[in-house]
Design a protein around this motif. Structure first.
Motif, PDB file in Angstrom:
ATOM      1  N   ALA A 225       0.838  -1.204   0.000  1.00  0.00           N
ATOM      2  CA  ALA A 225       0.000   0.000   0.000  1.00  0.00           C
ATOM      3  C   ALA A 225       0.867   1.246   0.000  1.00  0.00           C
ATOM      4  CB  ALA A 225      -0.925  -0.016   1.215  1.00  0.00           C
ATOM      5  N   ASN A 226       1.974   1.202   0.725  1.00  0.00           N
ATOM      6  CA  ASN A 226       2.943   2.298   0.688  1.00  0.00           C
ATOM      7  C   ASN A 226       3.416   2.521  -0.744  1.00  0.00           C
ATOM      8  OD1 ASN A 226       5.862   3.182   0.566  1.00  0.00           O
ATOM      9  ND2 ASN A 226       5.526   3.549   2.738  1.00  0.00           N
ATOM     10  N   ILE A 227       3.733   1.434  -1.439  1.00  0.00           N
ATOM     11  CA  ILE A 227       4.179   1.532  -2.831  1.00  0.00           C
ATOM     12  C   ILE A 227       3.073   2.103  -3.716  1.00  0.00           C
ATOM     13  CG2 ILE A 227       4.858   0.183  -4.855  1.00  0.00           C
ATOM     14  CD1 ILE A 227       6.302  -1.741  -2.953  1.00  0.00           C
ATOM     15  N   ALA A 228       1.841   1.610  -3.521  1.00  0.00           N
ATOM     16  CA  ALA A 228       0.725   2.075  -4.341  1.00  0.00           C
ATOM     17  C   ALA A 228       0.539   3.582  -4.204  1.00  0.00           C
ATOM     18  CB  ALA A 228      -0.548   1.335  -3.950  1.00  0.00           C
ATOM     19  N   HIS A 229       0.642   4.091  -2.976  1.00  0.00           N
ATOM     20  CA  HIS A 229       0.558   5.542  -2.766  1.00  0.00           C
ATOM     21  C   HIS A 229       1.655   6.257  -3.541  1.00  0.00           C
ATOM     22  CE1 HIS A 229       0.787   9.463  -0.801  1.00  0.00           C
ATOM     23  NE2 HIS A 229       2.060   9.191  -0.555  1.00  0.00           N
ATOM     24  N   ASP A 230       2.868   5.729  -3.477  1.00  0.00           N
ATOM     25  CA  ASP A 230       3.984   6.365  -4.182  1.00  0.00           C
ATOM     26  C   ASP A 230       3.757   6.369  -5.692  1.00  0.00           C
ATOM     27  OD1 ASP A 230       6.816   7.451  -4.143  1.00  0.00           O
ATOM     28  OD2 ASP A 230       7.078   5.702  -5.426  1.00  0.00           O
ATOM     29  N   MET A 231       3.120   5.322  -6.215  1.00  0.00           N
ATOM     30  CA  MET A 231       2.856   5.275  -7.649  1.00  0.00           C
ATOM     31  C   MET A 231       1.898   6.395  -8.064  1.00  0.00           C
ATOM     32  SD  MET A 231       4.739   2.760  -8.669  1.00  0.00           S
ATOM     33  CE  MET A 231       5.855   3.363  -7.382  1.00  0.00           C
ATOM     34  N   ALA A 232       0.871   6.630  -7.252  1.00  0.00           N
ATOM     35  CA  ALA A 232      -0.071   7.697  -7.567  1.00  0.00           C
ATOM     36  C   ALA A 232       0.590   9.072  -7.439  1.00  0.00           C
ATOM     37  CB  ALA A 232      -1.292   7.609  -6.654  1.00  0.00           C
ATOM     38  N   MET A 233       1.526   9.218  -6.494  1.00  0.00           N
ATOM     39  CA  MET A 233       2.247  10.482  -6.359  1.00  0.00           C
ATOM     40  C   MET A 233       3.191  10.692  -7.542  1.00  0.00           C
ATOM     41  SD  MET A 233       1.111  12.059  -3.726  1.00  0.00           S
ATOM     42  CE  MET A 233       2.273  13.406  -3.974  1.00  0.00           C
ATOM     43  N   ARG A 234       3.878   9.630  -7.960  1.00  0.00           N
ATOM     44  CA  ARG A 234       4.779   9.757  -9.115  1.00  0.00           C
ATOM     45  C   ARG A 234       4.004  10.131 -10.372  1.00  0.00           C
ATOM     46  NH1 ARG A 234       9.972   5.747  -9.486  1.00  0.00           N
ATOM     47  NH2 ARG A 234      10.513   5.671  -7.274  1.00  0.00           N
ATOM     48  N   ALA A 235       2.839   9.513 -10.539  1.00  0.00           N
ATOM     49  CA  ALA A 235       2.041   9.819 -11.717  1.00  0.00           C
ATOM     50  C   ALA A 235       1.613  11.280 -11.726  1.00  0.00           C
ATOM     51  CB  ALA A 235       0.816   8.906 -11.757  1.00  0.00           C
ATOM     52  N   GLY A 236       1.405  11.847 -10.527  1.00  0.00           N
ATOM     53  CA  GLY A 236       0.964  13.234 -10.443  1.00  0.00           C
ATOM     54  C   GLY A 236       2.078  14.249 -10.496  1.00  0.00           C
ATOM     55  N   THR A 237       3.292  13.834 -10.151  1.00  0.00           N
ATOM     56  CA  THR A 237       4.409  14.786 -10.109  1.00  0.00           C
ATOM     57  C   THR A 237       5.418  14.572 -11.232  1.00  0.00           C
ATOM     58  OG1 THR A 237       5.630  13.342  -8.596  1.00  0.00           O
ATOM     59  CG2 THR A 237       4.230  15.031  -7.618  1.00  0.00           C
ATOM     60  N   GLY A 238       5.318  13.432 -11.926  1.00  0.00           N
ATOM     61  CA  GLY A 238       6.333  13.115 -12.932  1.00  0.00           C
ATOM     62  C   GLY A 238       5.828  13.048 -14.360  1.00  0.00           C
ATOM     63  N   GLY A 239       4.697  13.675 -14.653  1.00  0.00           N
ATOM     64  CA  GLY A 239       4.234  13.701 -16.040  1.00  0.00           C
ATOM     65  C   GLY A 239       3.278  12.601 -16.409  1.00  0.00           C
ATOM     66  N   GLY A 240       2.819  11.807 -15.455  1.00  0.00           N
ATOM     67  CA  GLY A 240       1.813  10.800 -15.747  1.00  0.00           C
ATOM     68  C   GLY A 240       2.389   9.487 -16.228  1.00  0.00           C
ATOM     69  N   LEU A 241       1.489   8.580 -16.592  1.00  0.00           N
ATOM     70  CA  LEU A 241       1.868   7.243 -17.049  1.00  0.00           C
ATOM     71  C   LEU A 241       2.079   7.226 -18.557  1.00  0.00           C
ATOM     72  CD1 LEU A 241      -0.690   5.102 -15.005  1.00  0.00           C
ATOM     73  CD2 LEU A 241       1.685   5.615 -14.420  1.00  0.00           C
ATOM     74  N   ASP A 242       2.756   6.195 -19.031  1.00  0.00           N
ATOM     75  CA  ASP A 242       2.986   6.039 -20.459  1.00  0.00           C
ATOM     76  C   ASP A 242       1.665   6.001 -21.212  1.00  0.00           C
ATOM     77  OD1 ASP A 242       5.635   5.939 -19.873  1.00  0.00           O
ATOM     78  OD2 ASP A 242       5.921   3.818 -20.354  1.00  0.00           O
ATOM     79  N   GLY A 243       1.648   6.676 -22.361  1.00  0.00           N
ATOM     80  CA  GLY A 243       0.459   6.663 -23.207  1.00  0.00           C
ATOM     81  C   GLY A 243      -0.671   7.516 -22.690  1.00  0.00           C
ATOM     82  N   GLY A 244      -0.422   8.281 -21.634  1.00  0.00           N
ATOM     83  CA  GLY A 244      -1.465   9.149 -21.104  1.00  0.00           C
ATOM     84  C   GLY A 244      -2.497   8.449 -20.256  1.00  0.00           C
ATOM     85  N   ALA A 245      -2.224   7.215 -19.831  1.00  0.00           N
ATOM     86  CA  ALA A 245      -3.178   6.488 -18.994  1.00  0.00           C
ATOM     87  C   ALA A 245      -3.344   7.196 -17.655  1.00  0.00           C
ATOM     88  CB  ALA A 245      -2.697   5.059 -18.771  1.00  0.00           C
ATOM     89  N   ALA A 246      -4.532   7.068 -17.074  1.00  0.00           N
ATOM     90  CA  ALA A 246      -4.828   7.696 -15.788  1.00  0.00           C
ATOM     91  C   ALA A 246      -5.268   6.646 -14.787  1.00  0.00           C
ATOM     92  CB  ALA A 246      -5.929   8.748 -15.956  1.00  0.00           C
ATOM     93  N   ILE A 247      -4.896   6.863 -13.530  1.00  0.00           N
ATOM     94  CA  ILE A 247      -5.305   5.970 -12.451  1.00  0.00           C
ATOM     95  C   ILE A 247      -6.698   6.385 -11.992  1.00  0.00           C
ATOM     96  CG2 ILE A 247      -4.794   5.132 -10.131  1.00  0.00           C
ATOM     97  CD1 ILE A 247      -1.840   5.840 -10.667  1.00  0.00           C
ATOM     98  N   ALA A 248      -7.640   5.465 -12.088  1.00  0.00           N
ATOM     99  CA  ALA A 248      -9.007   5.777 -11.669  1.00  0.00           C
ATOM    100  C   ALA A 248      -9.152   5.699 -10.156  1.00  0.00           C
ATOM    101  CB  ALA A 248      -9.989   4.819 -12.339  1.00  0.00           C
ATOM    102  N   GLY A 249      -8.519   4.705  -9.527  1.00  0.00           N
ATOM    103  CA  GLY A 249      -8.693   4.515  -8.099  1.00  0.00           C
ATOM    104  C   GLY A 249      -7.452   3.987  -7.416  1.00  0.00           C
ATOM    105  N   LEU A 250      -7.279   4.380  -6.154  1.00  0.00           N
ATOM    106  CA  LEU A 250      -6.146   3.961  -5.333  1.00  0.00           C
ATOM    107  C   LEU A 250      -6.713   3.265  -4.102  1.00  0.00           C
ATOM    108  CD1 LEU A 250      -3.056   4.111  -4.699  1.00  0.00           C
ATOM    109  CD2 LEU A 250      -3.527   6.310  -3.589  1.00  0.00           C
ATOM    110  N   LEU A 251      -6.283   2.033  -3.865  1.00  0.00           N
ATOM    111  CA  LEU A 251      -6.799   1.218  -2.759  1.00  0.00           C
ATOM    112  C   LEU A 251      -5.651   0.828  -1.846  1.00  0.00           C
ATOM    113  CD1 LEU A 251      -9.107  -0.402  -1.419  1.00  0.00           C
ATOM    114  CD2 LEU A 251      -8.641  -2.234  -3.064  1.00  0.00           C
ATOM    115  N   LEU A 252      -5.669   1.330  -0.614  1.00  0.00           N
ATOM    116  CA  LEU A 252      -4.598   1.094   0.352  1.00  0.00           C
ATOM    117  C   LEU A 252      -5.138   0.238   1.491  1.00  0.00           C
ATOM    118  CD1 LEU A 252      -3.158   4.741   0.564  1.00  0.00           C
ATOM    119  CD2 LEU A 252      -2.672   2.955  -1.129  1.00  0.00           C
ATOM    120  N   LEU A 253      -4.614  -0.984   1.604  1.00  0.00           N
ATOM    121  CA  LEU A 253      -5.067  -1.932   2.624  1.00  0.00           C
ATOM    122  C   LEU A 253      -4.075  -1.948   3.788  1.00  0.00           C
ATOM    123  CD1 LEU A 253      -5.957  -4.859   0.173  1.00  0.00           C
ATOM    124  CD2 LEU A 253      -7.457  -3.021   0.986  1.00  0.00           C
TER     125      LEU A 253
END
Length: 379
Positions: A225-253
Motif C-alpha cells: 500500500a505504501n508503494i501504491a501511494h507512491d505510484m499515484a504520487m509519481r504519476a501526479g508529479t512526474g508527467g503521468g503514465l505512459d500513453g497518457g493512462a490515468a489511475i481511476a482509483g487507489l486502494l490502500l489496505l
C-alpha cells in the motif's frame, strides 16, 4: 520306584532351568535390538534454510534481526523466516480464475503474475465479451519478504479477480536488503507503465484485448500500500503514465506509514518507535529519514497532496494495527488538502494488521473482501 520318581524330579528341574535360560536370552536380545546403543553417535542436526559457510565467522554473527521476517548476518547472508514458499500459476478450481507469469524486464528479473476472471456462462462462443477493469497490485511483507508467487497472495488475487471481475497484475518487485529502497519503488513504477502500455496497444493479449484502461486501479497491502501511494504520487508529479493512462482509483489496505512524531492514537512507547525507525533505516539503507514522504505522507504540504493522480481513494484499517492511526490521519490530510477526489474509509475493529490474508474465510475477511471488490467494481 523311588529312583524313577527322583529322576523325574531332576528332569523337571532341568527343564525349568533351560526355560529360565531361554527367557534370559530373549530379554538380552530385546535389549540389543530395541534399546539404542549408547556408543552410537547421533546424526548431526539439519542445517537451517540459507545456512552459510561455517568457516566464515561473520556468517554466524547477526548484523540485523528483523524477526519474524528475516535475519541478516555480518557476512551479508540473509535468512528469510517467512514468505518464501512459491506456487505455480494455472486455473484455480475454486474460482475459475486463470493465472500466468510474465517477465517485464529480463535484465533485472522484474516479473508479474496475471489473473483473468472466467467468462460468464453463455459467453464463450460470443467472442471475448466485456472488457474488465485493470488492477495493478503490490504485495506486502515489510519490503523484505513475500512475493507475487507465494500461496498467500496467489489465493488473495484469485479471490479479488473472481469477485471484482478485474484483470489483475500482481507485481514481483525486488526485495530489501539485497535491493534497498528505492528499488522496490522503481520496479513498481516500471511495471505500472508496462501495464499502461500493454493495456493500450501492447503485445500482452490479456491487457490489450480484455483490459479496460479507463478503469485502472492501483492497490496494495501494508508495504505494498505504501508503494501504491507512491505510484499515484509519481504519476501526479512526474508527467503521468505512459500513453497518457490515468489511475481511476487507489486502494490502500492497512498501509505501512510511520513518522517521527506520533499522531493521535499512535503508540508513544520509545522502544517501539525506535524499532520502527530502525527497520525503516534497514529497508532503505539509511537513505531516507523516518520523516521522508515515502514513509510519512503526513510530512507533505497540502500542495503536494493535491498532486495525487487519481479520482478515488479507499483506505482500510484494522483496529489493533500499529499503523491504523496514521492511516486514518492519511485520509484526513487528503480531505483537508483540497484534493479534488472521493475518499472512502473502511475499518475492522478488533483485528490485527492484514488479518484478511491469513484468514480468508473469516466473516470479517469476507466483509473486507466485499468492500474491496465493491470499490473495484463500481462504475
Amino acid at each position: 520306584m523311588v529312583a524313577k520318581t527322583r529322576t523325574r524330579r531332576q528332569l523337571a528341574k532341568l527343564a525349568l532351568l533351560l526355560l529360565a535360560l531361554l527367557l534370559l536370552l530373549a530379554a538380552i536380545l530385546l535389549c540389543v535390538f530395541l534399546i539404542p546403543r549408547h556408543h552410537r553417535r547421533p546424526l548431526p542436526p539439519a542445517s537451517p534454510p540459507g545456512a552459510g559457510n561455517a568457516s566464515n565467522p561473520d556468517d554466524s554473527i547477526v548484523a540485523f534481526d528483523f524477526s519474524p521476517y528475516l535475519i541478516m548476518y555480518k557476512s551479508g547472508r540473509v535468512n528469510r523466516l517467512d514468505g518464501t514458499a512459491r506456487c505455480s500459476a494455472g486455473v484455480d478450481e475454486a474460482t475459475g480464475v486463470t493465472s500466468k507469469d510474465v517477465v517485464i524486464d529480463s535484465g533485472t528479473g522484474l516479473a508479474a503474475r496475471m489473473y483473468l476472471p472466467p467468462a460468464p456462462r453463455g459467453t464463450q462462443s460470443k467472442g471475448l465479451g466485456k472488457r474488465h477493469p485493470v488492477l495493478v497490485f503490490y504485495h506486502g511483507g515489510a519490503f523484505v519478504i513475500e512475493s507475487a508467487f507465494t500461496p498467500l497472495y496467489h489465493a488473495y488475487l484469485n479471490g479479488v479477480a473472481a469477485k471484482a471481475r478485474v484483470v489483475a497484475v500482481s507485481v514481483e518487485y525486488r526485495l530489501a536488503p539485497e535491493h534497498r529502497l528505492p528499488t522496490a519503488y522503481d520496479d513498481s513504477w516500471q511495471a505500472l507503465n508496462w501495464v499502461a502500455r500493454n493495456a493500450g496497444s501492447g503485445p500482452e493479449p490479456w491487457l490489450r484485448d480484455r483490459g479496460n484502461l479507463s478503469r485502472l486501479f492501483v492497490a496494495g497491502d501494508s508495504a505494498g500500500a505504501n508503494i501504491a501511494h507512491d505510484m499515484a504520487m509519481r504519476a501526479g508529479t512526474g508527467g503521468g503514465l505512459d500513453g497518457g493512462a490515468a489511475i481511476a482509483g487507489l486502494l490502500l489496505l492497512d498501509p505501512y506509514f510511520w513518522g517521527k512524531k506520533p499522531v493521535a492514537g499512535e503508540t508513544t512507547d520509545p522502544a517501539r518507535r525506535r524499532q520502527y525507525e530502525a527497520t525503516w533505516s534497514f529497508i532503505c539503507g539509511g537513505r531516507y529519514s523516518i520523516d521522508d514522504p515515502l514513509v510519512d505522507p503526513l510530512s507533505m504540504p497540502a500542495s503536494e497532496w493535491r498532486k495525487l493522480a487519481c479520482s478515488r481513494v479507499a483506505v482500510t484499517s484494522s483496529g489493533l494495527d500499529d499503523f491504523r492511526p496514521r492511516g486514518l490521519a492519511y485520509v484526513a490530510a487528503l480531505r483537508d488538502s483540497g484534493w479534488d477526489g472521493e475518499t472512502e474509509q473502511y475499518e475492522t475493529p478488533g483485528e490485527r494488521h492484514v488479518y484478511f490474508l491469513d484468514r480468508p474465510k473469516d466473516p470479517n475477511s469476507v466483509k473486507e473482501l466485499a468492500f474491496v471488490t465493491g470499490f473495484l467494481s463500481r462504475e
